[in-house]
Design an enzyme around this catalytic site. Sequence first.
Site, PDB file in Angstrom:
ATOM      1  N   PRO A 102     -28.879  52.543  86.817  1.00  0.00           N
ATOM      2  CA  PRO A 102     -30.308  52.241  86.842  1.00  0.00           C
ATOM      3  C   PRO A 102     -30.716  51.475  88.102  1.00  0.00           C
ATOM      4  O   PRO A 102     -31.797  51.688  88.631  1.00  0.00           O
ATOM      5  CB  PRO A 102     -30.505  51.396  85.578  1.00  0.00           C
ATOM      6  CG  PRO A 102     -29.411  51.832  84.657  1.00  0.00           C
ATOM      7  CD  PRO A 102     -28.251  52.225  85.528  1.00  0.00           C
ATOM      8  N   ARG A 119     -22.337  67.761  99.224  1.00  0.00           N
ATOM      9  CA  ARG A 119     -23.573  68.022  99.981  1.00  0.00           C
ATOM     10  C   ARG A 119     -23.597  69.449 100.531  1.00  0.00           C
ATOM     11  O   ARG A 119     -24.668  70.042 100.677  1.00  0.00           O
ATOM     12  CB  ARG A 119     -23.742  66.951 101.074  1.00  0.00           C
ATOM     13  CG  ARG A 119     -24.116  65.616 100.440  1.00  0.00           C
ATOM     14  CD  ARG A 119     -23.985  64.398 101.324  1.00  0.00           C
ATOM     15  NE  ARG A 119     -24.252  63.204 100.498  1.00  0.00           N
ATOM     16  CZ  ARG A 119     -24.002  61.951 100.866  1.00  0.00           C
ATOM     17  NH1 ARG A 119     -23.474  61.699 102.050  1.00  0.00           N
ATOM     18  NH2 ARG A 119     -24.277  60.952 100.041  1.00  0.00           N
ATOM     19  N   ILE A 155     -48.574  82.457  99.164  1.00  0.00           N
ATOM     20  CA  ILE A 155     -48.699  83.914  99.328  1.00  0.00           C
ATOM     21  C   ILE A 155     -49.078  84.571  97.998  1.00  0.00           C
ATOM     22  O   ILE A 155     -49.854  85.522  97.953  1.00  0.00           O
ATOM     23  CB  ILE A 155     -47.385  84.507  99.901  1.00  0.00           C
ATOM     24  CG1 ILE A 155     -47.244  84.054 101.361  1.00  0.00           C
ATOM     25  CG2 ILE A 155     -47.351  86.024  99.788  1.00  0.00           C
ATOM     26  CD1 ILE A 155     -45.885  84.362 102.003  1.00  0.00           C
ATOM     27  N   GLU A 182     -27.356  63.824  95.212  1.00  0.00           N
ATOM     28  CA  GLU A 182     -26.197  63.768  96.129  1.00  0.00           C
ATOM     29  C   GLU A 182     -26.593  63.133  97.471  1.00  0.00           C
ATOM     30  O   GLU A 182     -26.112  63.524  98.531  1.00  0.00           O
ATOM     31  CB  GLU A 182     -25.542  65.138  96.264  1.00  0.00           C
ATOM     32  CG  GLU A 182     -25.084  65.625  94.894  1.00  0.00           C
ATOM     33  CD  GLU A 182     -23.893  66.533  94.880  1.00  0.00           C
ATOM     34  OE1 GLU A 182     -23.182  66.618  95.875  1.00  0.00           O
ATOM     35  OE2 GLU A 182     -23.675  67.147  93.815  1.00  0.00           O
ATOM     36  N   GLY A 183     -27.476  62.146  97.365  1.00  0.00           N
ATOM     37  CA  GLY A 183     -27.956  61.432  98.549  1.00  0.00           C
ATOM     38  C   GLY A 183     -29.313  61.971  98.948  1.00  0.00           C
ATOM     39  O   GLY A 183     -29.438  63.142  99.316  1.00  0.00           O
ATOM     40  N   SER A 203     -29.524  55.093  95.647  1.00  0.00           N
ATOM     41  CA  SER A 203     -29.163  55.203  97.070  1.00  0.00           C
ATOM     42  C   SER A 203     -28.237  54.069  97.479  1.00  0.00           C
ATOM     43  O   SER A 203     -27.291  54.257  98.250  1.00  0.00           O
ATOM     44  CB  SER A 203     -30.429  55.154  97.935  1.00  0.00           C
ATOM     45  OG  SER A 203     -31.170  56.329  97.753  1.00  0.00           O
ATOM     46  N   GLY A 240     -53.199  82.482  93.183  1.00  0.00           N
ATOM     47  CA  GLY A 240     -53.286  81.980  91.805  1.00  0.00           C
ATOM     48  C   GLY A 240     -52.081  82.379  90.962  1.00  0.00           C
ATOM     49  O   GLY A 240     -51.617  81.614  90.104  1.00  0.00           O
ATOM     50  N   TRP A 286     -28.817  59.477  85.277  1.00  0.00           N
ATOM     51  CA  TRP A 286     -29.081  60.790  85.921  1.00  0.00           C
ATOM     52  C   TRP A 286     -27.794  61.566  86.148  1.00  0.00           C
ATOM     53  O   TRP A 286     -27.579  62.125  87.233  1.00  0.00           O
ATOM     54  CB  TRP A 286     -29.807  60.602  87.273  1.00  0.00           C
ATOM     55  CG  TRP A 286     -30.981  59.708  87.212  1.00  0.00           C
ATOM     56  CD1 TRP A 286     -32.138  59.924  86.506  1.00  0.00           C
ATOM     57  CD2 TRP A 286     -31.137  58.434  87.858  1.00  0.00           C
ATOM     58  NE1 TRP A 286     -32.991  58.867  86.686  1.00  0.00           N
ATOM     59  CE2 TRP A 286     -32.407  57.955  87.514  1.00  0.00           C
ATOM     60  CE3 TRP A 286     -30.331  57.678  88.704  1.00  0.00           C
ATOM     61  CZ2 TRP A 286     -32.897  56.730  87.963  1.00  0.00           C
ATOM     62  CZ3 TRP A 286     -30.817  56.468  89.160  1.00  0.00           C
ATOM     63  CH2 TRP A 286     -32.075  55.995  88.802  1.00  0.00           C
TER      64      TRP A 286
HETATM   65  N1  CAA Z   1     -18.171  59.710 104.154  1.00  0.00           N
HETATM   66  C1  CAA Z   1     -17.079  58.921 104.025  1.00  0.00           C
HETATM   67  N2  CAA Z   1     -17.165  57.583 103.911  1.00  0.00           N
HETATM   68  C2  CAA Z   1     -18.395  57.049 103.940  1.00  0.00           C
HETATM   69  C3  CAA Z   1     -19.566  57.812 104.072  1.00  0.00           C
HETATM   70  C4  CAA Z   1     -19.421  59.206 104.185  1.00  0.00           C
HETATM   71  N3  CAA Z   1     -20.480  60.024 104.300  1.00  0.00           N
HETATM   72  N4  CAA Z   1     -20.629  56.956 104.049  1.00  0.00           N
HETATM   73  C5  CAA Z   1     -20.141  55.726 103.910  1.00  0.00           C
HETATM   74  N5  CAA Z   1     -18.802  55.778 103.841  1.00  0.00           N
HETATM   75  C6  CAA Z   1     -17.849  54.679 103.690  1.00  0.00           C
HETATM   76  C7  CAA Z   1     -17.833  53.778 104.922  1.00  0.00           C
HETATM   77  O1  CAA Z   1     -16.972  54.298 105.915  1.00  0.00           O
HETATM   78  C8  CAA Z   1     -17.320  52.485 104.323  1.00  0.00           C
HETATM   79  O2  CAA Z   1     -15.933  52.596 104.125  1.00  0.00           O
HETATM   80  P1  CAA Z   1     -14.921  51.351 104.358  1.00  0.00           P
HETATM   81  O3  CAA Z   1     -15.439  50.208 103.564  1.00  0.00           O
HETATM   82  O4  CAA Z   1     -13.598  51.864 103.891  1.00  0.00           O
HETATM   83  O5  CAA Z   1     -14.961  51.073 105.834  1.00  0.00           O
HETATM   84  C9  CAA Z   1     -17.971  52.474 102.936  1.00  0.00           C
HETATM   85  O6  CAA Z   1     -18.281  53.831 102.627  1.00  0.00           O
HETATM   86  C10 CAA Z   1     -19.230  51.644 102.856  1.00  0.00           C
HETATM   87  O7  CAA Z   1     -20.116  52.180 103.811  1.00  0.00           O
HETATM   88  P2  CAA Z   1     -21.277  51.333 104.468  1.00  0.00           P
HETATM   89  O8  CAA Z   1     -20.743  50.020 104.920  1.00  0.00           O
HETATM   90  O9  CAA Z   1     -21.915  52.216 105.481  1.00  0.00           O
HETATM   91  O10 CAA Z   1     -22.219  51.050 103.205  1.00  0.00           O
HETATM   92  P3  CAA Z   1     -23.793  51.014 103.105  1.00  0.00           P
HETATM   93  O11 CAA Z   1     -24.092  50.363 101.818  1.00  0.00           O
HETATM   94  O12 CAA Z   1     -24.391  50.466 104.351  1.00  0.00           O
HETATM   95  O13 CAA Z   1     -24.203  52.578 103.052  1.00  0.00           O
HETATM   96  C11 CAA Z   1     -24.453  54.686 101.914  1.00  0.00           C
HETATM   97  C12 CAA Z   1     -23.595  53.443 102.153  1.00  0.00           C
HETATM   98  C13 CAA Z   1     -24.106  55.710 102.985  1.00  0.00           C
HETATM   99  C14 CAA Z   1     -25.930  54.415 101.927  1.00  0.00           C
HETATM  100  C15 CAA Z   1     -23.985  55.129 100.516  1.00  0.00           C
HETATM  101  O14 CAA Z   1     -24.289  54.132  99.566  1.00  0.00           O
HETATM  102  C16 CAA Z   1     -24.575  56.446 100.063  1.00  0.00           C
HETATM  103  O15 CAA Z   1     -24.125  57.499 100.491  1.00  0.00           O
HETATM  104  N6  CAA Z   1     -25.566  56.364  99.149  1.00  0.00           N
HETATM  105  C17 CAA Z   1     -26.069  57.555  98.492  1.00  0.00           C
HETATM  106  C18 CAA Z   1     -25.319  57.746  97.194  1.00  0.00           C
HETATM  107  C19 CAA Z   1     -25.390  59.155  96.717  1.00  0.00           C
HETATM  108  O16 CAA Z   1     -25.245  60.108  97.461  1.00  0.00           O
HETATM  109  N7  CAA Z   1     -25.548  59.291  95.398  1.00  0.00           N
HETATM  110  C20 CAA Z   1     -25.537  60.561  94.780  1.00  0.00           C
HETATM  111  C21 CAA Z   1     -25.192  60.400  93.334  1.00  0.00           C
HETATM  112  S1  CAA Z   1     -24.159  61.660  92.737  1.00  0.00           S
HETATM  113  C22 CAA Z   1     -25.150  62.968  92.374  1.00  0.00           C
HETATM  114  O17 CAA Z   1     -26.305  63.026  92.700  1.00  0.00           O
HETATM  115  C23 CAA Z   1     -24.432  64.069  91.712  1.00  0.00           C
HETATM  116  C24 CAA Z   1     -25.238  64.900  90.801  1.00  0.00           C
HETATM  117  O18 CAA Z   1     -25.323  64.596  89.646  1.00  0.00           O
HETATM  118  C25 CAA Z   1     -25.815  66.150  91.297  1.00  0.00           C
END
Ligand code: CAA
Length: 381
Positions: A128, A243, A337, A363-364, A132, A340, A156
């Site tokens: 909740p 993704r 296109i 997924e982000g 992100s 209605g 979700w």
């Molecule tokens: N690939 C690999 N590692 C990654 C990464 C990526 N794309 N993005 C971040 N990381 C790693 C970093 O390298 C770091 O690793 P270490 O601690 O080992 O060095 C760690 O993650 C933390 O990263 P940050 O310090 O950059 O953390 P942050 O808080 O500043 O940012 C973020 C992280 C990229 C915003 C991350 O929180 C994120 O991707 N958020 C989105 C979450 C998401 O995609 N949720 C989807 C839910 S699942 C879903 O939707 C499935 C479904 O049901 C369809």
Amino acid sequence: MNFDFTEEQKMIRDTAREFAQAEIAPSAVDRDIKGEFPAGIVKKLGELGFLGMMVPPELGGAGLDTISYVLAMIEVSKVDASVGVIMSVNNSLVCYGLEKYGSPYIKEKYLIPLAKGEKLGAFALSEPEAGSDATKQKTVADKEDGYFVLNGIKNWITNGQSADYVLVMATTDKSKGHKGISTLVVERGTPGFGYGKKEDKLGIRSSDTSSLTFTNCKIPGENLVWEEGKGFNFAMNTLNGGRIGIAAQAIGIAEACLDAALKYSKERKAFGQHISDFQAIQFKLSDMAVKVEAAKLLTLSAAALKDAGKKYYKEAAMAKLYSSKIAVECALEAIQIHGGYGYVREYLVERYLRDAKITEIYEGTNEIQKIVIARALLDEN
Ligand code: CAA
């Protein structure tokens, strides 16, 4: 990069197309209206090998590459994006993660039935107050006598109430921030594992999205995936591949929009001619076709990098960002296109718009994809 598909890739694409037309299309409208989970279709997808496409045969999968997975995802999602997301989550978030990071015990007990499609999986990261900002996990798993005691709420979750096994991200060491998060395999029916409400969604209504609750669930220590404290890395690494799957889902929707717009514009007459004879319509069709093609190339190139064992997270984020954006744009143009008729259920394009929107969120979100891309650019340069 060579995108002359192999005979096997073409065969997978054609099989997916035929299956989608014959088995998924007939019930898609009805399931969307009723919000009904396609249990029978999911079973058949499993029998076809489409729920564990990239898992090696010795672990119950089809042993295919990511390009084949993208082609199949496009065909399935073109007919029904709800079925697309069910397939995508099981393949890229669940099977991929367990194959790459699961212990031999986890692979034997959980991955093989998931890859064979005998069981269905879900991936539980969002909460909740942690969507992100995924590092802010409040779900906790405290270690006690060889077990993890799991408490918390996940939100979700795709396949939430239908999944047999759920990969749950939980904090095992609060002092370590995101390095204190771990991943556990949780079985349906575990005492204390419950469900919140099934979400009544704008789109992908035939997929099951639910919150999950965990109250003092005792999870055996051997259900830990990878290592303690690696759960956040696990989630990020699997989401990179996820993704690509969602990009392919979005392309399927965009292609469906283009096909519907082409068909309708050649049937509908206005001012004494087919509307396809008007440049205003032709320009829209051209723009849609260019966008679909560009999205496909981006997504296939991310898939090819993954198959080659190269770094692909930036390209996967680009593919998802662009494909989801153009899916929404193509859906809006397809409705325009249709005039209605596009606004009513009789034609399918209104569903395409409702289904397309989620690809910009899950997924982000697209804003998160831009962060991932920008960070990669800044690291590289
Ligand atoms: N690939 C690999 N590692 C990654 C990464 C990526 N794309 N993005 C971040 N990381 C790693 C970093 O390298 C770091 O690793 P270490 O601690 O080992 O060095 C760690 O993650 C933390 O990263 P940050 O310090 O950059 O953390 P942050 O808080 O500043 O940012 C973020 C992280 C990229 C915003 C991350 O929180 C994120 O991707 N958020 C989105 C979450 C998401 O995609 N949720 C989807 C839910 S699942 C879903 O939707 C499935 C479904 O049901 C369809």
